[in-house]
Each structure stands twice: as C-alpha cells, then as structure tokens.
Design a protein around this motif. Structure first.
Motif, short mmCIF file in Angstrom:
data_model
loop_
_atom_site.label_atom_id
_atom_site.label_comp_id
_atom_site.label_asym_id
_atom_site.label_seq_id
_atom_site.Cartn_x
_atom_site.Cartn_y
_atom_site.Cartn_z
N VAL A 99 0.70 -1.20 0.04
CA VAL A 99 -0.04 0.09 -0.13
C VAL A 99 0.90 1.27 0.04
CG1 VAL A 99 -1.65 1.43 1.28
CG2 VAL A 99 -1.98 -1.17 1.21
N ALA A 100 1.91 1.51 0.82
CA ALA A 100 2.89 2.22 0.92
C ALA A 100 3.44 2.81 -0.30
CB ALA A 100 3.97 2.14 1.93
N ARG A 101 4.12 1.49 -1.15
CA ARG A 101 4.74 1.82 -2.47
C ARG A 101 3.53 2.24 -3.61
NH1 ARG A 101 6.62 -3.37 -1.24
NH2 ARG A 101 5.08 -4.26 -2.75
N LEU A 102 2.36 1.52 -3.50
CA LEU A 102 1.45 1.99 -4.34
C LEU A 102 0.86 3.70 -4.18
CD1 LEU A 102 -0.96 1.89 -6.33
CD2 LEU A 102 -2.31 0.88 -4.58
N ALA A 103 0.77 4.14 -2.94
CA ALA A 103 0.76 5.39 -2.76
C ALA A 103 1.72 6.35 -3.13
CB ALA A 103 0.51 5.72 -1.03
N ALA A 104 2.82 5.96 -3.00
CA ALA A 104 4.20 6.87 -3.37
C ALA A 104 3.98 6.87 -4.85
CB ALA A 104 5.44 6.22 -2.93
N ALA A 105 3.60 5.71 -5.76
CA ALA A 105 3.68 5.56 -7.00
C ALA A 105 2.75 6.44 -7.46
CB ALA A 105 3.51 4.20 -7.65
N HIS A 106 1.37 6.46 -6.83
CA HIS A 106 0.22 7.11 -7.44
C HIS A 106 0.38 8.69 -7.14
CE1 HIS A 106 -3.96 8.29 -8.11
NE2 HIS A 106 -4.08 6.84 -8.78
N SER B 150 -6.41 3.74 -14.34
CA SER B 150 -5.08 4.18 -14.01
C SER B 150 -4.65 3.71 -12.79
CB SER B 150 -5.20 5.85 -14.15
OG SER B 150 -3.95 6.35 -13.77
N PHE B 151 -5.45 3.77 -11.71
CA PHE B 151 -5.11 3.29 -10.46
C PHE B 151 -4.73 1.68 -10.60
CE2 PHE B 151 -6.04 1.26 -6.55
CZ PHE B 151 -5.62 2.24 -5.52
N ILE B 152 -5.58 1.09 -11.35
CA ILE B 152 -5.30 -0.48 -11.41
C ILE B 152 -3.90 -0.66 -12.00
CG2 ILE B 152 -5.99 -2.66 -12.37
CD1 ILE B 152 -7.94 -1.56 -10.07
N GLU B 153 -3.60 0.06 -13.00
CA GLU B 153 -2.49 -0.11 -13.74
C GLU B 153 -1.17 0.14 -12.81
OE1 GLU B 153 -2.05 -1.99 -16.35
OE2 GLU B 153 -4.19 -1.97 -16.42
N ILE B 154 -1.16 1.31 -11.94
CA ILE B 154 -0.11 1.61 -11.17
C ILE B 154 0.00 0.64 -9.92
CG2 ILE B 154 0.42 3.48 -9.40
CD1 ILE B 154 -0.91 5.39 -11.37
N ALA B 155 -1.34 0.25 -9.64
CA ALA B 155 -1.31 -0.88 -8.22
C ALA B 155 -0.58 -2.11 -8.85
CB ALA B 155 -2.58 -1.14 -7.97
N THR B 156 -0.80 -2.52 -10.03
CA THR B 156 -0.21 -3.73 -10.56
C THR B 156 1.20 -3.64 -10.72
OG1 THR B 156 -2.22 -4.05 -11.89
CG2 THR B 156 -0.35 -5.36 -12.61
N ALA B 157 1.87 -2.48 -11.09
CA ALA B 157 3.28 -2.28 -11.04
C ALA B 157 3.85 -2.21 -9.66
CB ALA B 157 3.55 -1.09 -12.04
N ALA B 158 3.21 -1.44 -8.64
CA ALA B 158 3.75 -1.28 -7.43
C ALA B 158 3.66 -2.51 -6.65
CB ALA B 158 2.68 -0.11 -6.70
N TYR B 159 2.76 -3.59 -6.90
CA TYR B 159 2.78 -4.66 -6.13
C TYR B 159 3.53 -5.80 -6.78
CZ TYR B 159 -0.75 -3.65 -2.67
OH TYR B 159 -1.39 -3.12 -1.49
N ARG B 160 4.32 -5.54 -7.92
CA ARG B 160 5.34 -6.22 -8.32
C ARG B 160 6.43 -6.43 -7.81
NH1 ARG B 160 4.95 -4.68 -13.95
NH2 ARG B 160 2.74 -5.63 -14.04
N HIS B 161 6.97 -5.22 -7.26
CA HIS B 161 8.34 -5.11 -6.63
C HIS B 161 8.24 -5.95 -5.25
CE1 HIS B 161 9.32 -2.57 -10.11
NE2 HIS B 161 8.30 -2.12 -9.81
#
Length: 283
Positions: free
Chosen positions: A104-111, A272-283
């Motif tokens: 969640v923290a990575r996703l927030a920063a990426a978004h 857009s949120f879903i695409e960013i989330a997919t990338a953020a959780y991949r790491h």
C-alpha cells in the motif's frame, strides 16, 4: 456529533486500544482521548470500559458503533456524489483490515508521482465486507483479499501471501514449524457476523463450519486469541504482539491480495489506479 469525532470513535472501537487507534488516525493519543471523553459527555454514558491492556465496548458503545458506521457510510456517499457533480478528480479507495501493508505504501508513493492532481480518499473498512463497500457504492476501487463473491466485479490479483494460524505464544502448538488444518479441528475459531460473504467466511474458517466468538476487526481477532485461546487464520509476514505467534499452515491455499472494481466501470481514474497498483505490487 461531528463526523470527525465519530471517525475517532470507530477507530478506537475497532482497534480496542487508544494507542493503536491514534496511530491509525495519524494523531497523538491525548487529543484522541479528550475527543472520546467529550463524546461520552455528549452521549451521557460511557462508551468504553478502560483497562491497562486496552478497552472494550459498553452496550451503549455497541449501539453507537452501528449508528456511527451508518452515518459515516452515508457521508462518504454524499461526498462522492457532490464530487462527481462538480467534476472533481477524486478517487475513493477501500482498504481492508491492515493499511500498514508495504505494498500500500509503495502504491501511494507511485500514485502521487504519476497522478499528482488526483485527490485520493481512503475508506478503512473492517473484516465483515471483503469488497470494502464497493457494491454499496461507497468506494470506486478496493484493495482487499480474495476469495469472495465476484459477481459483477472485476478482480486483479496483485500478490499472494502464505497463511498461518495465530495462537497464543504459550500454546503447545505455537513452537511448531508448520501445522495442518486437521490439527486444529478441536479448537474454537473466530467467526464473522451473520450475512458475511460465505466464500470469505469459509476460506478464513479453513473450508468447514466452526464455532467461536464473532469479530469484525483485526484487533478483535487478535484479542479473541489473547483472551480466550481462540484460533484464527491470518496472512503471514505481518507483525504480531509478543504474546501471540503465527505458525504456517501446510495445507492452506495462499491468500490473494487483489484490486477490485465494478465490472464495466469506464472511469479512467480507476483504470489508471489499477495499472499503477499492478506495477507497485510487482516489486
């Protein structure tokens, strides 16, 4: 009663601890305690029974909790409709249970980096609704865990986590390297309230009916283990209090962290949120 104070009250009621509630609300404990005391003065009755280890709801507090949740849900709907009418770039996200997940923290920063002009509103939800208010129109997208009824929803898996059983640290099974579900067949398990999604309930009960206390929030689950020796399942990798231990289950399918949105939703902010989330959780 101000909505802000009701949010404070719900946080304490779900965490059953002023310190944890203050952390969740990103505030210090003294003003939170003062706000709850003021609310009790307005109500004319105690809402919590305090103890050195935390708090429990009084009967009056239990009634107020149901009403406060309903009022806050209504406020979310009003805010969403007003924002939509104004054409504001706002996205409401439901997050289930533990918002401390590093994903969640990575996703927030990426978004924030990718969509700085989008106002994100977060609705922190308890364990009784795995879709985090998505079906009720309270959120645009949910970060949650499967399985649940996916009818009319689109689900994308972001990560899978192994699952273990949470036990008291002094439990004879707590020192084991692994357990099977059959070894817990004689134990009491925590339950979710009547009306909870049956697929969700069955998964967290290890695929069979169980008996035990009814809980709504993560902290209620942990307290049920601590006070009553109740067992329950939880994703591994999250910190537990020193008095509790998590033991891996060798025959339990992993828990899927998922992003969920309404089928056919064409909101570009959701996509857009879903695409960013997919990338953020991949790491």
């Amino acid at each position: 009663m101000e909505l802000r104070t009701l949010r404070y009250f719900v946080a304490v009621a779900e965490e059953l601890h002023f310190g944890r509630a203050a952390t969740r609300l990103h505030m210090s404990q003294p003003p939170l305690s003062r706000a709850i005391k003021q609310l009790e003065a307005e109500v004319g009755a105690l809402l919590f029974v305090r103890s050195p280890t935390g708090v429990t709801l009084t009967p009056v507090g239990s009634v107020l909790l149901d009403e406060a949740r309903a009022l806050l849900d209504h406020a979310y709907r009003v805010r969403g409709r007003v924002s939509a009418a104004a054409g504001a770039a706002t996205l409401t996200i439901g997050i289930l249970g533990d918002g401390t997940d590093p994903g969640v923290a990575r996703l927030a920063a990426a978004h924030r980096r990718s969509r700085p002009g989008v106002d994100i509103r977060v609705r922190d939800t308890d364990l009784t609704d795995p879709t985090c208010g998505l079906r009720a129109g309270l959120v645009d997208v949910a970060l949650t865990r499967a399985p649940f009824d996916e009818t009319a929803l689109t689900v994308r898996t972001l990560r899978t986590d192994p699952v273990g059983v949470v036990l008291r640290a002094d439990d004879p099974l707590a020192g084991r390297d692994g357990l099977r579900l059959a070894e817990l067949s004689d134990r009491r398990w925590f339950q979710f309230p009547q009306g909870t999604d049956p697929l969700w309930q069955s998964y967290w009960n290890g695929g069979r009916p169980r008996e035990g206390p009814v809980v709504r929030a993560v902290q209620e689950c942990l307290q049920a283990v601590l006070w009553n020796g109740t067992v329950g399942l939880a994703p591994l990798g999250h910190d537990l209090p020193a008095q509790l231990a998590g033991v891996p289950l060798t025959d339990m399918p992993p828990s899927r962290v998922v992003a969920v949105w309404n089928e056919g939703d064409t909101n570009p902010l959701v996509r857009s949120f879903i695409e960013i989330a997919t990338a953020a959780y991949r790491h």
